[in-house]
Design an enzyme around this catalytic site. Structure first.
Site, PDB file in Angstrom:
ATOM      1  N   TYR A 174     -10.088  -3.028  -1.726  1.00 32.20           N
ATOM      2  CA  TYR A 174      -9.908  -4.120  -0.765  1.00 32.20           C
ATOM      3  C   TYR A 174     -11.266  -4.654  -0.384  1.00 32.20           C
ATOM      4  CZ  TYR A 174      -4.978  -3.402   0.484  1.00 32.20           C
ATOM      5  OH  TYR A 174      -3.623  -3.332   0.485  1.00 32.20           O
ATOM      6  N   ASP A 204       0.798  -1.223   0.000  1.00 35.15           N
ATOM      7  CA  ASP A 204       0.000   0.000   0.000  1.00 35.15           C
ATOM      8  C   ASP A 204       0.830   1.272   0.000  1.00 35.15           C
ATOM      9  OD1 ASP A 204      -2.839  -1.034   1.830  1.00 35.15           O
ATOM     10  OD2 ASP A 204      -2.661  -0.278  -0.211  1.00 35.15           O
ATOM     11  N   ARG A 216      -4.959   5.446  -6.278  1.00 32.12           N
ATOM     12  CA  ARG A 216      -3.564   5.182  -6.642  1.00 32.12           C
ATOM     13  C   ARG A 216      -3.136   6.159  -7.716  1.00 32.12           C
ATOM     14  NH1 ARG A 216      -1.417   0.450  -4.407  1.00 32.12           N
ATOM     15  NH2 ARG A 216       0.390   1.046  -5.654  1.00 32.12           N
ATOM     16  N   PRO A 253      -4.911  -5.995   5.734  1.00 30.90           N
ATOM     17  CA  PRO A 253      -4.557  -4.753   5.033  1.00 30.90           C
ATOM     18  C   PRO A 253      -5.324  -3.558   5.569  1.00 30.90           C
ATOM     19  CG  PRO A 253      -6.055  -6.058   3.693  1.00 30.90           C
ATOM     20  CD  PRO A 253      -5.735  -6.894   4.900  1.00 30.90           C
TER      21      PRO A 253
END
Lengths: 633, 633
Positions: free
Chosen positions: A256, A50, A248, A337
């Site tokens: 996720y 990440d 991103r 995560p």
């Protein structure tokens, strides 16, 4: 009989992911002889870990790498919560800052592919002529049982057998030979070899933690959607389950999804081959498309990267064996995560270990300093896992809707607020130890000893140029001694400062006590004096010359001449008119605070973990390499 | 009979100092075929030009070069005046900001050796495979007399004969041959060949100005002194004469001394061979040591660089010949070092010329656009010379002391204040012309049309990430159309914005009128829409999709989510609730402002100097190179 080559190295790093590369580049910069091996054929190219949190960006900055990182990374400033609305679809219930740490120098998180982040460190290593050897695996590791050898600063007590694999890509480069093994004798070995760490298993270190495994789907893709917040961090609680959206670089997002309906067997295994990216995205029970209703979610461009994996919250029972072999990164801690800490935790392990290894290898400190790595980072890892467990539970639990028990939005938000310092990394606090002495905390009331030092703007005395203090504290393995002398036009303060300067340079004083003979005076301690005198009145000649290795080391706390920054350094640190001495560890954490007239307390602090220079075995080359590094920084 | 090779190039630049290198790297980035020649054997290594002022740093930033420049440069935030005190020695009479331009993004000047600055551009050129050819001199230049050829966009009407010299260093690289000349046919030639410009002389362009020559001594060295302000910019008026101190990188300073007792002959020549650095520094009548009394000044380390030179204030009578050959930099204007503008003026000439040449070479604009180079930069040069003349006179005139007539400190300081916008470069203002239309100035009351666009922080609508507007306006040769739509949740504003979006894309609309067929829609115009809607409410879908070449082109004016920046963009621009359209030229200067519902005014503005695309001669490669450049930026 085949011949097995043998060689020596100061540090052998096993694994070239973020933890291993960070450590290697930090040590190589410091002039340490390092080898790094990795079992992979080639570098990863997409996906994986990440983003970086504010503290991790600060750490990169301390190595001079933040600008390059930030020039490419996507920034996450904002987050939203979505919860079930009255009609069953989701609706936004909160919108706010992703980072709530008011002192963060970089008030945002930032994402970049793991390969690019690894590239930063590989490039940094290459500047010093070092590179990763791959594909190479360790096949045997043995630590000497001889206590004398273990305690010696000149011995190489760890024996590792390495085997070079034939890679598909590199095949023609490696001459086929019967014997592709070699023996490396290392002073120190670091296993940064991931969640399934071979080093950890070889050392028979257990992973401790609940067996609650969860299965996660992760996919990086360019979404087509009408969800307005698709470019910010979103936590989505729907009646169909929960997911998280992370922006991103470019047009990509990361999604996720916890795959609550995929079950692992008793051994914690599941059949990954039956799953694909559409099992994460596309409509069916507990998939992202369903969770996002009434918003649409689809894609037309190829999926960039995806994976499905199972994870539990566990921490290694020890982070080192005999202070000669260490583990770092995912080898030490596994977690969901959800907390988004993976790469941050790994790189911070290495940042913590690097200066300690360098200090011991340079013989500035006895090997006992290395004990603090396990102490500090295992404590952190345990907090991380505890945090992740709470977060993951909240995340899985169905949200409360009308006529449906569950987690309220407020509970969730409160939890986040509580852990915000932890999540940003800004609030990470090391417990009291030989290197973290909290006794002087009342002398700098807004500084937390054990936390990273606060940023702040000061003016260079010679020219009133404003500087961010963090820019003056590079990760160059030196201790930074900040002498906050307050108003040195006041004779009382000036007298204290003069006395301090004299004592510092006495034969048994701090500098001569710990700085090896022949090394530059500022080899171990970088002294920065920060007065509080009006910029128009201050002169470099007001500062005792013994404190100034260069005129650039004299600063004052005042507003910058254009009036845009500065002037609140003492106030923000909570330091009074009496001044204070602040010791900043090489990793940027506050080690101790003393009164301006109590240099004895500083001497006592360093006595606990530095080696008086009279006991140092001369090792040629170290001083020269240190000089070289300082010149480069 | 020897053979003389002939070749063609779009732009031939003669001279690889700051002006020539800046221009070459800007054009090479834009995909223009450029050759650069210089008569020097090698790059300069020390000394030479002064520092960069705030606007010049902004310009570097627009080319992505500011970070690298700033990472090495010394910064000058502060200045002091020294005047004669009651005992005859100097004393400080003022201390304040060196830069008084409140909107400067970089509120300081910065110094770096000329060689390092030139290195920025050489490295930039090298990225695109271009390099300086040296030592090469022009020996003949001829402009076609054929009017058709001069007006054609495909002709190469300038013929230059170049001669390659044998250099000492490069001798073995150049095969000795009888004929080391070649003929280059260029579309455009730029003479950036310094104060004694061969191009200017060949074109028979006069230098106009007073013949008041002054002789200056300049020396770069590491001083030993007790002058407390040695690390800031100092103007020193003493009873022995005047000098200036400019901090440089590391421990160096630059000292400027006007050598009032050295006299030039009638031809403006003096015997430089009789002078040395100690004639500038050491005590004798009108030398720095004497001027600094009661402060000491000496040195022990070797002198880094020094020179003595004679200068007058003169401006070339024309900056171009037939709009096919141009001169830039010192070839156009000579002045004393007192204004510290040398390299700034030179690079700004090139910055002004680069986009105009690129626009004409790409056939976006007819050659008449190039006339504005002479118009804008000669006006500026004249102002610079006028400024320098006043400043130099004040500088030479003895200061007023008790019983001694002269310039008062107040007069001097007032003059500086008056010219502060000019000195920082921030206030440089181009006069109304085809490319500078001031009729809409009431629509953005705090923006000055003809000046560089104000910086300001806005938030990206998709993610509330704060951006400095200047970072969104790279020098990529495109016009930036800023659509300030104000509050688009207000139906009146939304209707105006929708109408604008529709008109923009109509067959005769702005985009299709000027953008060559087959080129990307944003090849010439980069459209950035800045609303004024709360970050929590704003959605990308509120912006007409025709305005957004990408979701990242939608912005809003609001405070950033962490509360540190933003929220005053409209107020700082003086734009009302009605919004406005602001056209920013490729060089970052405001070209015109129109009402949000008056796209016709914008169309009319561009009609004056852009070429309707129907008239463009197709030239292969141009569109592709533009695409490449945009991709790189």
């Amino acid at each position: 009989m085949s011949y097995t080559p043998e060689s020596q190295v100061e540090v052998l790093v096993i694994g070239a992911g973020p933890a291993g590369l960070f450590l290697s580049s930090a040590l190589v910069r410091a002039g340490i002889r390092v080898r790094v091996v990795d079992k992979k054929d080639t570098r990863v190219t997409t996906g994986h870990a990440d983003g970086l949190h504010p503290r991790t960006i600060e750490i990169l900055q301390s190595y001079g790498l933040a600008d390059r990182f930030l020039s490419k990374a996507a920034q996450i400033h904002t987050m939203a919560y979505y919860n079930p609305g009255p009609d069953g679809g989701i609706e936004r219930t909160e919108f706010g800052p992703f980072v709530r740490a008011p002192t963060a120098r970089y008030p945002f998180a930032a994402t970049l592919p793991q390969s690019d982040i690894e590239g930063l460190f590989r490039d940094e290593m290459a500047k010093y002529g070092a590179q990763v050897e791959q594909p190479v695996v360790p096949v045997a590791l043995e630590i000497s049982q001889d206590e004398n050898e273990l305690q010696s600063s000149t011995s190489y007590p760890v024996k590792v057998t390495l085997k070079r694999l034939n890679s598909n890509e590199g095949a023609e480069l490696v001459a086929p030979r019967d014997n592709n093994t070699e023996i490396v004798r290392a002073k120190y070995v670091v296993g940064a070899d991931g969640a399934h760490s071979w080093v950890r298993k070889t050392l028979e270190i257990d992973m401790i933690g609940e067996s609650m495994n969860s299965i996660w789907g992760v996919v990086d893709f360019a979404p087509e959607t009408d969800l307005p917040d698709i470019r910010i961090y979103c936590t989505i609680h729907s009646i169909h389950g929960s997911c998280a959206i992370i922006p991103r670089e470019g047009d990509l997002i990361r999604l996720y999804v916890q795959l609550a309906d995929v079950e692992a067997d008793q051994n914690g295994r599941f059949d990954k081959s039956k799953l694909g990216p559409d099992d994460i995205i596309k409509a069916s029970h507990s998939r992202a498309q369903k969770m996002l209703h009434p918003y649409k979610l689809s894609y037309t461009k190829p999926i960039d990267w995806w994976t499905v994996y199972i994870i539990g919250q566990r921490v290694a029972s020890a982070f080192s064996a005999k202070n000669r072999v260490f583990i770092a990164g995912d080898a030490c801690h596994t977690h969901s995560p959800k907390a988004g800490q993976g790469m941050n935790a790994s790189m911070s392990d290495s940042h913590n270990l690097a200066w300690k290894l360098a200090s011991v290898l340079r013989q500035w400190a006895p090997p006992s300093l290395l004990t603090t790595y396990d102490l500090e980072r295992r404590q952190y890892a345990q907090e991380l896992i505890d945090f992740d467990r709470i977060l993951a539970k909240l995340f899985v639990t169905k949200p409360m809707t009308e006529g449906n028990e569950g987690v309220t939005h407020e509970e969730f938000a409160q939890m986040r607020t509580k852990f915000t310092g932890f999540m940003s990394g800004i609030g990470i606090e090391y417990q009291p130890s030989t290197i973290t002495n909290v006794s002087g905390s009342s002398l700098a009331t807004k500084l937390i000893i054990g936390q990273r030092i606060l940023p702040g703007v000061i003016l260079q005395a010679a020219n009133a140029r404003p500087y961010e203090l963090h820019d003056l504290l590079p990760s160059d393995m030196r201790f930074k001694i900040l002498i906050l002398s307050a108003d040195i036009t006041n004779p009382r303060q000036k007298a204290k400062l003069d006395a301090l300067a004299t004592r510092l340079h006495q034969p048994a004083g701090l500098l001569r006590r710990f700085t090896p003979l022949g090394a530059p005076k500022d080899a171990i301690f970088d002294i920065i004096t920060i007065a509080r005198v009006d910029k128009e009145l201050v002169k470099v000649s007001m500062y005792p010359s013994q404190l100034l290795s260069h005129w650039s080391k004299a600063y004052t706390d005042d507003r910058s001449i254009c009036g845009r920054v500065g002037g609140s350094f003492y106030a923000n640190y909570g330091v009074s008119d009496d001044g204070a001495i602040i010791v900043c560890r090489p990793d940027g954490y506050v080690g101790m605070v003393a009164a301006l007239d109590d240099l004895a307390a500083v001497e006592g602090y360093f006595d606990k973990f530095l080696r008086p220079c009279s006991k140092v075995t001369p090792v040629s080359g170290l001083v020269a390499s240190q000089e070289k590094i300082l010149g480069r920084l």
